[in-house]
Design a protein around this motif. Structure first.
Motif, short mmCIF file in Angstrom:
data_model
loop_
_atom_site.label_atom_id
_atom_site.label_comp_id
_atom_site.label_asym_id
_atom_site.label_seq_id
_atom_site.Cartn_x
_atom_site.Cartn_y
_atom_site.Cartn_z
N LEU A 89 52.66 -15.43 33.74
CA LEU A 89 53.53 -16.53 33.32
C LEU A 89 54.25 -16.20 32.02
O LEU A 89 55.40 -16.61 31.82
CB LEU A 89 52.72 -17.81 33.17
N ALA A 90 53.59 -15.45 31.12
CA ALA A 90 54.24 -15.06 29.88
C ALA A 90 55.42 -14.14 30.16
O ALA A 90 56.51 -14.28 29.56
CB ALA A 90 53.24 -14.37 28.95
N LYS A 100 62.97 -15.53 31.98
CA LYS A 100 63.87 -16.68 32.06
C LYS A 100 64.59 -16.91 30.74
O LYS A 100 65.79 -17.21 30.73
CB LYS A 100 63.11 -17.94 32.46
N GLN A 101 63.88 -16.76 29.64
CA GLN A 101 64.50 -16.95 28.33
C GLN A 101 65.63 -15.96 28.11
O GLN A 101 66.71 -16.32 27.64
CB GLN A 101 63.46 -16.81 27.22
N VAL A 157 46.52 -9.76 40.36
CA VAL A 157 45.39 -10.57 39.89
C VAL A 157 45.12 -11.64 40.94
O VAL A 157 46.03 -12.07 41.66
CB VAL A 157 45.67 -11.21 38.52
N GLU A 158 43.87 -12.07 41.02
CA GLU A 158 43.50 -13.03 42.05
C GLU A 158 44.15 -14.40 41.86
O GLU A 158 44.47 -15.07 42.84
CB GLU A 158 41.98 -13.18 42.10
N GLU A 159 44.33 -14.80 40.62
CA GLU A 159 44.94 -16.10 40.37
C GLU A 159 46.41 -16.08 40.79
O GLU A 159 47.14 -15.14 40.47
CB GLU A 159 44.86 -16.47 38.89
N PRO A 160 46.87 -17.10 41.49
CA PRO A 160 48.29 -17.15 41.86
C PRO A 160 49.20 -17.14 40.63
O PRO A 160 50.31 -16.62 40.69
CB PRO A 160 48.41 -18.47 42.63
N PHE A 161 48.72 -17.72 39.53
CA PHE A 161 49.47 -17.72 38.27
C PHE A 161 48.51 -17.32 37.15
O PHE A 161 47.56 -18.05 36.86
CB PHE A 161 50.07 -19.09 37.98
N LYS A 211 53.62 -7.16 35.93
CA LYS A 211 53.78 -5.89 35.22
C LYS A 211 54.46 -4.83 36.08
O LYS A 211 54.04 -3.67 36.14
CB LYS A 211 52.43 -5.39 34.70
N LEU A 212 55.55 -5.25 36.76
CA LEU A 212 56.35 -4.30 37.53
C LEU A 212 57.07 -3.37 36.57
O LEU A 212 57.89 -3.80 35.75
CB LEU A 212 57.36 -5.05 38.40
N ASP A 213 56.82 -2.09 36.70
CA ASP A 213 57.37 -1.10 35.77
C ASP A 213 58.69 -0.53 36.31
O ASP A 213 58.99 -0.61 37.51
CB ASP A 213 56.36 0.02 35.57
N ALA A 214 59.46 0.05 35.42
CA ALA A 214 60.73 0.68 35.78
C ALA A 214 61.07 1.70 34.71
O ALA A 214 60.51 1.66 33.60
CB ALA A 214 61.84 -0.35 35.91
#
Length: 325
Positions: free
Chosen positions: A294-295, A301-302, A285-289, A121-124
């Motif tokens: 991922l969404a 990428k799409q 977040v603690e989870e690497p993914f 969630k990097l904002d700009a």
């Protein structure tokens, strides 16, 4: 014009990838002692985010010593395409940078693997010059817009323009640190910048045109932790060790948020009140993914593939190395 800018980054990545296959990591054998070479984005030869905060406390090297890591050499770059050059030249083992340049390089054939999402969630945002500037994304038609090309901010700008069916007269590459001077001189009509720059410039009176988190949340960026395939082959234990370090660093930063903000101030150069407003705990977040991370990565990428900014599409699941927990 803006398609040509990112297309040039794709072409450059392709050229780099052709020369990236022969280098061997300095960590040639499982038992070797070595200095881990980490590339990051910034200006202070320091790692941003919780991992950097943990490293500054002297905890990252011990977490990786089972791999043979004796020290960490941090090399910072102003943007992702510059970092990709160092990866291709086998001057780095691991890189921490935005998803757009990481995806573009992988799509051009650069041999990397994704081992974690450092940040989500990097904002700009987009701001206008103070006098006579555009007041909306629609007003960017026929105008000159600045952005740090090849970055997640660039991808956000392209998405916002495409959604509004707007074509500026020109999109020019200007580093985010130099945008204020360009706006002040009137060299450009508007500029897209990372959230901390956005908050700082808005406080100085530059009018806001758009903020991704409010109007284009699908274009929020993520930050990728990637390793070269050569390094992964030599040190497969990097996956478990780095992902474990990621979890512990995020826990530590959230447990001492004030200290983490102070660390960020020390390496980024923004006033504390700017980073208190722009840094959000939910970005880590603690989870690497994570499902949300991922969404966002899949959407990025799409977008890049549909617009031909990725030379050859690829499977994200095959690119990332699954988390070990």
């Amino acid at each position: 014009m803006f398609r040509k800018l990112l297309a040039a980054a794709v072409a450059a990545a392709a050229l780099l990838a052709t020369g990236a296959c022969g280098g061997a990591s300095q960590a040639a054998a499982p038992g070797d002692k070595f200095v881990l070479r980490v590339g990051s984005i910034g200006n202070s030869n320091a790692i941003s985010g919780p991992i950097g905060y943990w490293h500054e406390q002297g905890k990252l090297v011990p977490a990786l010593e089972s791999l043979g890591v004796t020290d960490i050499k941090v090399v910072t770059f102003q943007n992702g395409p510059d970092l990709n050059q160092a990866l291709a030249a086998d001057e780095l083992d691991l890189a921490l940078y935005g998803d757009t340049p990481a995806l573009v390089a992988k799509g051009a054939g650069q041999p990397t693997r994704l081992i974690a999402q450092s940040q989500i969630k990097l904002d700009a945002g987009i701001l206008a010059k103070k006098s006579g500037g555009p007041a909306s994304v629609a007003d960017l038609a026929g105008k000159k817009v600045a952005v740090q090309t090849g970055s997640y901010i660039h991808r956000y700008l392209l998405g916002a323009l495409a959604d509004a069916n707007v074509k500026p007269a020109e999109v020019v590459h200007i580093y985010s640190t130099d945008v204020e001077a360009a706006l002040e001189r009137g060299d450009v009509d508007a500029a897209a910048v990372p959230i901390a720059n956005y908050v700082a410039l808005k406080a100085k009176g530059y009018p806001s045109i758009d903020l991704a988190s409010q109007t284009h949340p699908k274009y929020l960026g993520t930050s990728s932790a990637v390793v070269t395939e050569n390094f992964l082959e030599a040190k497969p234990g990097i996956v478990d060790a780095w992902q474990s370090a990621h979890r512990e660093a995020v826990k530590a930063a959230k447990a001492d948020w004030a200290g983490f903000v102070d660390y960020s101030v020390s390496i980024q150069g923004f006033p504390k009140k700017i980073l208190e407003e722009s840094l959000k705990p939910e970005q880590w977040v603690e989870e690497p993914f994570s499902e949300e991370g991922l969404a966002l990565l899949t959407g990025t990428k799409q977008f890049l593939a549909e617009n031909k900014f990725i030379r050859k599409d690829f499977d994200l699941d095959a690119w990332r190395v699954k988390d070990s927990a």
